[in-house]
Write an enzyme that holds these catalytic residues in place. Structure first.
Site, PDB file in Angstrom:
ATOM      1  N   ARG A  17       2.247   1.059  10.122  1.00  0.00           N
ATOM      2  CA  ARG A  17       1.729   1.485   8.822  1.00  0.00           C
ATOM      3  C   ARG A  17       2.854   1.405   7.806  1.00  0.00           C
ATOM      4  NH1 ARG A  17      -3.104   3.982   8.223  1.00  0.00           N
ATOM      5  NH2 ARG A  17      -3.150   4.476  10.437  1.00  0.00           N
ATOM      6  N   GLU A  68      -6.352  -1.275  15.510  1.00  0.00           N
ATOM      7  CA  GLU A  68      -6.980  -2.256  14.613  1.00  0.00           C
ATOM      8  C   GLU A  68      -5.995  -3.337  14.192  1.00  0.00           C
ATOM      9  OE1 GLU A  68      -8.109  -2.673   9.960  1.00  0.00           O
ATOM     10  OE2 GLU A  68      -8.153  -0.649  10.811  1.00  0.00           O
ATOM     11  N   SER A 118     -10.219  -6.227  10.195  1.00  0.00           N
ATOM     12  CA  SER A 118     -11.439  -5.543   9.787  1.00  0.00           C
ATOM     13  C   SER A 118     -12.246  -6.520   8.947  1.00  0.00           C
ATOM     14  CB  SER A 118     -11.094  -4.291   8.978  1.00  0.00           C
ATOM     15  OG  SER A 118     -12.229  -3.493   8.762  1.00  0.00           O
ATOM     16  N   ARG A 165       0.850  -1.198   0.000  1.00  0.00           N
ATOM     17  CA  ARG A 165       0.000   0.000   0.000  1.00  0.00           C
ATOM     18  C   ARG A 165       0.883   1.244   0.000  1.00  0.00           C
ATOM     19  NH1 ARG A 165      -4.746  -1.830   4.335  1.00  0.00           N
ATOM     20  NH2 ARG A 165      -5.260  -3.772   3.243  1.00  0.00           N
ATOM     21  N   ARG A 175       0.954  -6.701  12.659  1.00  0.00           N
ATOM     22  CA  ARG A 175       0.345  -6.102  13.857  1.00  0.00           C
ATOM     23  C   ARG A 175       0.202  -7.130  14.976  1.00  0.00           C
ATOM     24  NH1 ARG A 175      -3.553  -0.985  12.524  1.00  0.00           N
ATOM     25  NH2 ARG A 175      -2.118  -0.002  11.042  1.00  0.00           N
TER      26      ARG A 175
END
Length: 427
Positions: A277, A349, A352, A262, A391
């Protein structure tokens, strides 16, 4: 993508749904554009029909030796042939304009989704477990990893720039163990089929799951016009593109452990330190393909499968229902699983899970047919993280930190660690 027929019949409902998402009303404009499109298509069809009919009439006039009529008909056909390309071009242009407008519309939230503007309006569903009970000072994952000597951000920056990480030795093994543990749990116990999908995909695959055209800036594109996948949701969901499935074969459940890529175009200044991130990260993805009646129940099931990973790692977490303003573009309802990070003293998070209804299926033309169905219906699609591996590594480091700086390996991961029970400083 939403159905224009549904929009025509439910204009107020669409605008009300968009208002819940904080978007402007568009139904009237779309309906007007659709009416223009239908008129243009009808005009082109009428021209084609008249051309065909006139061509037959020429033959009949010639048979009756009516030369004058035949010549008038020939002139009419010639005039239609001159005008028809422009009409067909207009048909293609206005159809493309309508489809582009529809492709940029977000999905309609389910009725029980809380209405809100942003993450501050999300609603906690439940919590599990307890925060660590030790008394020593908590540290953030990058402090722990760098002190151990197994996490290298400077070396990664030399090779690739910012938002990359090099894991070495025991931490590299721990990340690999986490991914294998997730795959084994989902395939052996939760009924998912493991897939090794392509990491590069074409435009139509990205369009099918909703990344294109709206979110191109969040993606990495190759020089041969392929895209690096931002999540394995893209190839896994596209496995059923252009298919008509037998209803009795549903649900289909797929999982994959892949790198994800990403650009993080909209996250400047956020989480610049550490692994939270990244441009490249590992994730175990879950995708379900269901019929219309089963998708809501499947959403609860998928979320429970992702939760089970954190429970077996004995990590404290909470599940929140995202509000309309925080929900993703293609989702009708989303649960976020947020793991507790002692170093940040907050929840973050880690998964999801979303139910998308037939939104993606329309873009992919993915359908199913029951034994009694005359016409096929669009499948419903769901996707979720089961969970984000990087994560999960962060959560293990921060929650299993010992006073001496070492990190205890969770019991669930011991079978994957070759006898290593504790992550210790590199010698």
């Amino acid at each position: 993508m939403l159905d224009i027929k549904w929009i025509r019949e439910n204009a107020e409902a669409l605008d009300a749904a968009l208002a819940k998402r904080g978007a402007e009303p568009v139904a009237a404009g779309l309906i007007a554009l659709d009416e223009t499109c239908r008129a243009v298509i009808q005009k082109a069809q009428e021209m084609q029909s008249r051309r065909n009919a006139a061509s037959k009439e020429i033959g009949a006039a010639m048979a009756q030796k009516d030369t004058a009529l035949a010549e008038r008909l020939k002139a009419e056909v010639a005039e239609i042939k001159t005008q028809l390309p422009a009409a067909e071009d207009e048909e293609r242009r206005i159809t493309a304009e309508l489809n582009d407008a529809l492709s940029r519309l977000p999905n309609v939230p389910l009725e029980d989704v809380p209405v809100g503007a942003d993450e501050n309006d999300n609603v906690e569903k439940h919590k599990w477990g307890a925060r660590p009970g030790w008394n020593h000072k908590p540290l953030e994952h990058f402090e722990i990893g760098e002190a151990l000597g197994w996490m290298d951000f400077e070396g990664a920056a030399k090779i690739a720039g910012s938002r990359f990480t090099i894991l070495k030795g025991q931490l590299a093994r721990l990340e690999r163990a986490l991914g294998q543990f997730m795959l084994d749990t989902h395939t052996q116990e939760h009924g998912y089929i493991e897939v090794q999908p392509p990491l590069l995909v074409r435009d139509d695959a990205m369009f099918g799951t909703g990344q294109l055209p709206k979110f191109a800036e969040d993606l990495f594109r190759t020089t041969d016009d392929r895209w690096l996948i931002p999540t394995a949701e893209v190839p896994l969901t596209n496995l059923v593109r252009d298919e008509i499935l037998a209803q009795e074969k549903l649900p289909l459940r797929f999982t994959a452990l892949t790198p994800c890529f990403r650009s993080e175009a909209g996250s400047a200044g956020r989480d610049t330190r550490g692994m939270l991130r990244q441009h490249q990260f590992m994730k175990c993805e879950l995708v379900s393909i269901t019929d219309a009646e089963s998708s809501v129940a499947e959403h609860e099931r998928m979320t429970a499968c992702a939760e089970e990973i954190l429970r077996r790692l004995d990590l404290h977490y909470r599940v929140v229902t995202l509000c309309t303003g925080d929900m993703g573009f293609g989702a009708r309802k989303t649960y976020d699983i947020e793991v507790w990070l002692p170093g940040q003293d907050t929840y973050r998070e880690i998964s999801s899970c979303s139910v998308c209804g037939d939104f993606q299926a329309r873009r992919m033309n993915a359908r199913y047919r029951g034994k009694e169905d005359k016409n096929p219906k669009f499948v419903h699609t769901l996707n979720g993280s089961g969970v984000a591996v990087g994560r999960a590594l962060i959560a293990v480091l921060e929650n299993y930190l010992n006073e001496d700086g070492s990190v205890t390996v969770p019991d669930a991961l011991l079978p994957y660690m070759g006898g290593l029970k504790k992550i210790e400083k590199a010698s």
